[in-house]
Scaffold this active site. Structure first.
Site, PDB file in Angstrom:
ATOM      1  N   GLY A  34      72.893  51.191  86.080  1.00 50.09           N
ATOM      2  CA  GLY A  34      71.448  51.422  86.099  1.00 50.09           C
ATOM      3  C   GLY A  34      71.122  52.819  86.571  1.00 50.09           C
ATOM      4  O   GLY A  34      69.965  53.228  86.590  1.00 50.09           O
ATOM      5  N   THR A  35      72.170  53.564  86.948  1.00 49.62           N
ATOM      6  CA  THR A  35      71.969  54.924  87.438  1.00 49.62           C
ATOM      7  C   THR A  35      71.510  55.829  86.295  1.00 49.62           C
ATOM      8  O   THR A  35      72.070  55.775  85.204  1.00 49.62           O
ATOM      9  CB  THR A  35      73.289  55.467  88.022  1.00 49.62           C
ATOM     10  N   THR A  36      70.491  56.619  86.565  1.00 44.94           N
ATOM     11  CA  THR A  36      69.992  57.550  85.543  1.00 44.94           C
ATOM     12  C   THR A  36      70.589  58.936  85.787  1.00 44.94           C
ATOM     13  O   THR A  36      71.230  59.178  86.804  1.00 44.94           O
ATOM     14  CB  THR A  36      68.459  57.649  85.604  1.00 44.94           C
ATOM     15  N   PRO A  58      68.632  52.661  81.668  1.00 43.65           N
ATOM     16  CA  PRO A  58      67.848  53.319  82.722  1.00 43.65           C
ATOM     17  C   PRO A  58      66.844  52.382  83.384  1.00 43.65           C
ATOM     18  O   PRO A  58      66.312  52.694  84.432  1.00 43.65           O
ATOM     19  CB  PRO A  58      67.127  54.448  81.978  1.00 43.65           C
ATOM     20  N   MET A  60      66.444  48.180  84.281  1.00 40.34           N
ATOM     21  CA  MET A  60      67.063  46.857  84.231  1.00 40.34           C
ATOM     22  C   MET A  60      66.035  45.724  84.159  1.00 40.34           C
ATOM     23  O   MET A  60      66.408  44.569  84.068  1.00 40.34           O
ATOM     24  CB  MET A  60      67.920  46.661  85.487  1.00 40.34           C
ATOM     25  N   HIS A  93      53.213  54.635  92.551  1.00 43.96           N
ATOM     26  CA  HIS A  93      54.505  54.320  93.167  1.00 43.96           C
ATOM     27  C   HIS A  93      54.440  54.693  94.649  1.00 43.96           C
ATOM     28  O   HIS A  93      53.552  55.446  95.063  1.00 43.96           O
ATOM     29  CB  HIS A  93      55.644  55.113  92.504  1.00 43.96           C
ATOM     30  N   LYS A  97      58.176  58.777  95.886  1.00 46.75           N
ATOM     31  CA  LYS A  97      58.560  59.090  94.498  1.00 46.75           C
ATOM     32  C   LYS A  97      57.834  60.350  94.053  1.00 46.75           C
ATOM     33  O   LYS A  97      56.615  60.361  93.881  1.00 46.75           O
ATOM     34  CB  LYS A  97      58.236  57.932  93.554  1.00 46.75           C
ATOM     35  N   GLY A 102      59.428  57.345  84.547  1.00 42.47           N
ATOM     36  CA  GLY A 102      60.068  57.507  83.242  1.00 42.47           C
ATOM     37  C   GLY A 102      59.545  56.502  82.232  1.00 42.47           C
ATOM     38  O   GLY A 102      59.387  56.813  81.045  1.00 42.47           O
ATOM     39  N   THR A 103      59.263  55.280  82.709  1.00 44.01           N
ATOM     40  CA  THR A 103      58.712  54.258  81.816  1.00 44.01           C
ATOM     41  C   THR A 103      57.327  54.677  81.333  1.00 44.01           C
ATOM     42  O   THR A 103      56.990  54.511  80.162  1.00 44.01           O
ATOM     43  CB  THR A 103      58.619  52.912  82.555  1.00 44.01           C
TER      44      THR A 103
END
Lengths: 219, 219
Positions: A34-36, A58, A60, A93, A97, A102-103
């Site tokens: 799951g690491t980007t 990217p 989960m 967030h 952050k 990214g989403t």
């Protein structure tokens, strides 16, 4: 294959992506990553060369992945069907952050294809990081992000996408609001179960993403 | 074909659907029909036998049709991907609307395939018809329908679909909120333009719906 059902789970740091993948590949250990970040092309080349089973994704959260796929498809099927509409996007967030979700960027790109706004960029996305604002959210208007519960101020991912017609009379909204990390953990377990079955059945395909997990109905 | 670009627009009454269609067919007049109800199988048989050009669609708002198609596709591609989630649906319309929104029913059926709630029925959909409640909408919580502007109390179609995870930590929402009727009129004009082009080019397909209009990019 050869790992007795053992599956590595990798949520580390962008700088570790390639070295970790090389290690899994060398030891032929199936892994869920799951690491980007890192060098994604080198990552894919490395695991493909070693023919190691892996799920690389990217995000989960399988429901978010499903939504993303559906909106991408909608934009491909009906580009410009919301022409004249204007897109606005807000995401909230935890204050630590620094970058934009990214989403949010990926989904905004799909929706901008529907509205035909080629000039919609990451800079157009409103980032909410102030806890005082997060607690209230968009307020009575139901515009902007949903209010964030106090317990989730330190860890949440709230997103509101809105497309409004030129005369302001029609609005479409999509929201995905996640508190905490449970949903990501659940998706990771689903991915590990999926991967272990693929390895057991000696599947000829070895590198997967969360869409593959979803399509297999592995949940 | 033979009608010199003339296209009939039919928004009448369920009881007139079949008689009107027979009349258009007899006179070989292309038509766009947004009227719901009547005997739909007989309607299709009648226009197919006469080979008359027509767009027949229960909803002329092309953006809603696109959303509906996207969610149907999502449910087909990823059934059960939201299993464990619970669906709730609220719709608000002017107080004169007695029945439940047809769009709400259709979209709810798709979403219930995602959550795997086979027992989700029309009765589960919350109908908001009280203007005092409509003005406030779901309020500060951002649950329920969006607040309706006072000018639209007499004519609006607001819908909120929500899927919430079992632990309450993840929520997905989709909303489509329409004030007035302009968007339906625009979709109808698009359909008429589309149909007139099909007739001019002597297309072998003659009976269309709004998905066909959307896919032709006719807007």
């Amino acid at each position: 294959r050869g790992a007795g059902g053992f599956v590595c789970i990798d949520f580390t740091h962008p700088s570790a992506v390639n070295a970790n993948a090389e290690w899994y590949a060398r030891h032929r250990l199936p892994f869920v990553m799951g690491t980007t970040g890192g060098d994604r092309a080198a990552l894919n080349a490395c695991v493909d060369a070693a023919a190691v089973y892996c799920v690389i994704a990217p995000n989960m959260a399988k429901q978010i992945v499903a939504l993303q796929a559906a909106l991408e498809r909608m934009a491909t099927d009906f580009p410009g069907s919301f022409s004249g509409y204007s897109l606005s996007v807000a995401e909230s967030h935890q204050s630590s952050k620094a970058d934009t979700s990214g989403t949010a960027k990926a989904i905004s790109a799909h929706l901008a294809k529907l509205t035909g706004e080629a000039d919609f960029t990451e800079a157009c996305i409103e980032r909410v990081r102030d806890p005082a604002v997060q607690l209230v959210g968009g307020g009575l208007s139901h515009r902007g992000v949903s209010p964030v519960p106090e317990a989730a101020i330190g860890g949440h991912a709230y997103h509101t996408y809105s497309m409004i017609s030129a005369d302001g009379k029609v609005e479409f909204q999509v929201r995905h609001n996640v508190q905490g990390r449970t949903t990501y953990a659940e998706g990771t377990v689903d991915a590990a179960v999926f991967l272990s079955k693929r390895a057991e059945s000696n599947d000829s395909k070895r590198r997967f993403n969360m869409i593959d997990v979803l399509e297999a109905g592995e949940m």
